[in-house]
Design a protein around this motif. Structure first.
Motif, PDB file in Angstrom:
ATOM      1  N   TYR A 206      38.559  74.161 -43.543  1.00  0.00           N
ATOM      2  CA  TYR A 206      39.997  74.338 -43.316  1.00  0.00           C
ATOM      3  C   TYR A 206      40.731  73.009 -43.224  1.00  0.00           C
ATOM      4  N   ALA A 207      40.054  71.977 -42.739  1.00  0.00           N
ATOM      5  CA  ALA A 207      40.674  70.652 -42.750  1.00  0.00           C
ATOM      6  C   ALA A 207      40.929  70.200 -44.182  1.00  0.00           C
ATOM      7  N   ARG A 208      39.983  70.493 -45.079  1.00  0.00           N
ATOM      8  CA  ARG A 208      40.169  70.128 -46.500  1.00  0.00           C
ATOM      9  C   ARG A 208      41.271  70.955 -47.128  1.00  0.00           C
ATOM     10  N   LEU A 209      41.345  72.233 -46.809  1.00  0.00           N
ATOM     11  CA  LEU A 209      42.406  73.094 -47.342  1.00  0.00           C
ATOM     12  C   LEU A 209      43.781  72.635 -46.865  1.00  0.00           C
ATOM     13  N   ILE A 210      43.886  72.267 -45.608  1.00  0.00           N
ATOM     14  CA  ILE A 210      45.172  71.826 -45.073  1.00  0.00           C
ATOM     15  C   ILE A 210      45.582  70.501 -45.698  1.00  0.00           C
ATOM     16  N   ARG A 211      44.616  69.614 -45.931  1.00  0.00           N
ATOM     17  CA  ARG A 211      44.931  68.346 -46.596  1.00  0.00           C
ATOM     18  C   ARG A 211      45.496  68.592 -47.990  1.00  0.00           C
ATOM     19  N   SER A 238      48.489  84.433 -43.908  1.00  0.00           N
ATOM     20  CA  SER A 238      47.248  83.842 -43.426  1.00  0.00           C
ATOM     21  C   SER A 238      47.279  82.327 -43.600  1.00  0.00           C
ATOM     22  N   PHE A 239      47.764  81.887 -44.761  1.00  0.00           N
ATOM     23  CA  PHE A 239      47.902  80.451 -44.993  1.00  0.00           C
ATOM     24  C   PHE A 239      48.860  79.827 -43.987  1.00  0.00           C
ATOM     25  N   MET A 240      50.018  80.461 -43.787  1.00  0.00           N
ATOM     26  CA  MET A 240      51.025  79.882 -42.900  1.00  0.00           C
ATOM     27  C   MET A 240      50.530  79.783 -41.460  1.00  0.00           C
ATOM     28  N   SER A 241      49.806  80.798 -41.000  1.00  0.00           N
ATOM     29  CA  SER A 241      49.307  80.764 -39.622  1.00  0.00           C
ATOM     30  C   SER A 241      48.246  79.687 -39.453  1.00  0.00           C
ATOM     31  N   ASN A 242      47.370  79.522 -40.469  1.00  0.00           N
ATOM     32  CA  ASN A 242      46.353  78.469 -40.405  1.00  0.00           C
ATOM     33  C   ASN A 242      46.991  77.087 -40.442  1.00  0.00           C
ATOM     34  N   PHE A 243      48.019  76.935 -41.271  1.00  0.00           N
ATOM     35  CA  PHE A 243      48.688  75.633 -41.364  1.00  0.00           C
ATOM     36  C   PHE A 243      49.344  75.271 -40.039  1.00  0.00           C
ATOM     37  N   LYS A 244      50.065  76.215 -39.452  1.00  0.00           N
ATOM     38  CA  LYS A 244      50.766  75.930 -38.193  1.00  0.00           C
ATOM     39  C   LYS A 244      49.772  75.673 -37.068  1.00  0.00           C
ATOM     40  N   LYS A 245      48.670  76.418 -37.061  1.00  0.00           N
ATOM     41  CA  LYS A 245      47.653  76.228 -36.027  1.00  0.00           C
ATOM     42  C   LYS A 245      47.061  74.826 -36.114  1.00  0.00           C
ATOM     43  N   THR A 246      46.876  74.334 -37.348  1.00  0.00           N
ATOM     44  CA  THR A 246      46.265  73.013 -37.554  1.00  0.00           C
ATOM     45  C   THR A 246      47.249  71.887 -37.339  1.00  0.00           C
ATOM     46  N   LYS A 247      48.466  72.019 -37.887  1.00  0.00           N
ATOM     47  CA  LYS A 247      49.428  70.917 -37.883  1.00  0.00           C
ATOM     48  C   LYS A 247      50.421  70.975 -36.728  1.00  0.00           C
ATOM     49  N   GLY A 248      50.567  72.137 -36.112  1.00  0.00           N
ATOM     50  CA  GLY A 248      51.507  72.264 -35.003  1.00  0.00           C
ATOM     51  C   GLY A 248      52.929  72.551 -35.432  1.00  0.00           C
ATOM     52  N   ILE A 249      53.186  72.561 -36.733  1.00  0.00           N
ATOM     53  CA  ILE A 249      54.497  72.931 -37.274  1.00  0.00           C
ATOM     54  C   ILE A 249      54.277  73.829 -38.477  1.00  0.00           C
ATOM     55  N   SER A 250      55.320  74.550 -38.882  1.00  0.00           N
ATOM     56  CA  SER A 250      55.199  75.440 -40.022  1.00  0.00           C
ATOM     57  C   SER A 250      55.121  74.649 -41.325  1.00  0.00           C
ATOM     58  N   ALA A 251      54.635  75.290 -42.363  1.00  0.00           N
ATOM     59  CA  ALA A 251      54.566  74.645 -43.683  1.00  0.00           C
ATOM     60  C   ALA A 251      55.943  74.271 -44.185  1.00  0.00           C
ATOM     61  N   LEU A 252      56.932  75.136 -43.960  1.00  0.00           N
ATOM     62  CA  LEU A 252      58.292  74.847 -44.405  1.00  0.00           C
ATOM     63  C   LEU A 252      58.876  73.639 -43.663  1.00  0.00           C
ATOM     64  N   GLU A 253      58.604  73.553 -42.358  1.00  0.00           N
ATOM     65  CA  GLU A 253      59.105  72.418 -41.598  1.00  0.00           C
ATOM     66  C   GLU A 253      58.413  71.130 -42.025  1.00  0.00           C
TER      67      GLU A 253
END
Length: 258
Positions: A206-211, A238-253
């Motif tokens: 998931y770290a690689r996917l988020i990168r 599912s993507f958006m929730s994983n991104f926000k969980k990892t980065k602390g902000i939404s993908a759009l933000e």
């Protein structure tokens, strides 16, 4: 895109070292004398790794019995920068710097360099060489604490895992798949990943996917739904929730801020 050669002989500072590519590393195995730059003179000692800025002219003065002269393109270097986002890594080639490896670390670095020479001669593809270079730089610059305690064989396993991950991270999610590729069972693979990365397979994946998501959000105009599809998520939520969980902000933000 990458050149690695052995250098040895008696050098005088009136002759500059030539390199095929602009980003350069000098790894000393056995030498006495100086590396000379406009910024000053630096002692050549066994196990010393020099990271040389693009604009610097390098001259040697002294006797070099064995050293490695590595140069590579910014395209290969970009993978290292993607994997190492801290300021210490980003500034590695901003001015001349060096690291001194202890004897055990130096022997591992030399083994990696000899293997890299073989990989270059075998004309391995760019993505593989980029992974190898990133591993070598991370190790020789002592940027990855976990790597320093690994054996040469384990470092090669790290490289093999990264190569498999790069090929399949968008499509394969199961620990069993990556374990089979590594010739391990799932428990052994997760144990190895914990030792090498302090993460298990889902965390590394998931770290690689988020990168990759970060790159797509910054450098493309793809919608969130398309990015989720590219990365193998069945649903955009599912993507958006994983991104926000990892980065602390939404993908759009994240896109808006970058």
């Amino acid at each position: 895109m990458i050149q690695l050669e052995d250098i040895k002989g008696n050098f005088k500072r009136d002759r500059a070292l030539k390199a095929e590519y602009s980003i350069r590393v000098l790894i000393i195995k056995e030498a006495s004398g100086l590396l000379c730059m406009n910024s000053g003179d630096y002692v050549l000692t066994p196990g010393r790794v020099f990271f040389i800025p693009e604009e610097g002219i390098i001259r040697l003065e002294g006797e070099v019995n064995s050293a490695y002269w590595l140069s590579f393109s910014s395209l290969l270097y970009s993978e290292f920068l993607l994997q190492h986002r801290d300021s210490q890594s980003r500034n590695l080639f901003m001015s001349l710097s060096f690291r001194d490896l202890n004897n055990s670390q130096a022997q591992k670095a030399y083994s990696l360099l000899e293997q890299l020479k073989r990989e270059i001669l075998a004309k391995r593809d760019v993505s593989y060489l980029a992974q190898y270079l990133s591993l070598l730089l991370g190790f020789s610059a002592v940027l990855n604490a976990e790597l320093m305690d690994l054996s040469v064989d384990e470092l090669q396993q790290v490289l093999r895992f990264r190569a498999i991950l790069e090929q399949y991270f968008k499509t394969e999610r199961s620990t069993e798949f990556y374990a089979a590729g590594m010739g391990m069972n799932s428990r052994k693979l997760n144990g190895f990943l914990k030792k090498a990365f302090s993460k298990n397979l889902p965390e590394v994946l998931y770290a690689r996917l988020i990168r990759e998501a970060e790159e797509l959000l910054i450098h493309t105009d793809y919608s969130i739904a398309i990015i989720a599809e590219i990365l193998g998520f069945e649903q955009a939520n599912s993507f958006m929730s994983n991104f926000k969980k990892t980065k602390g902000i939404s993908a759009l933000e994240f896109r808006r801020l970058n």
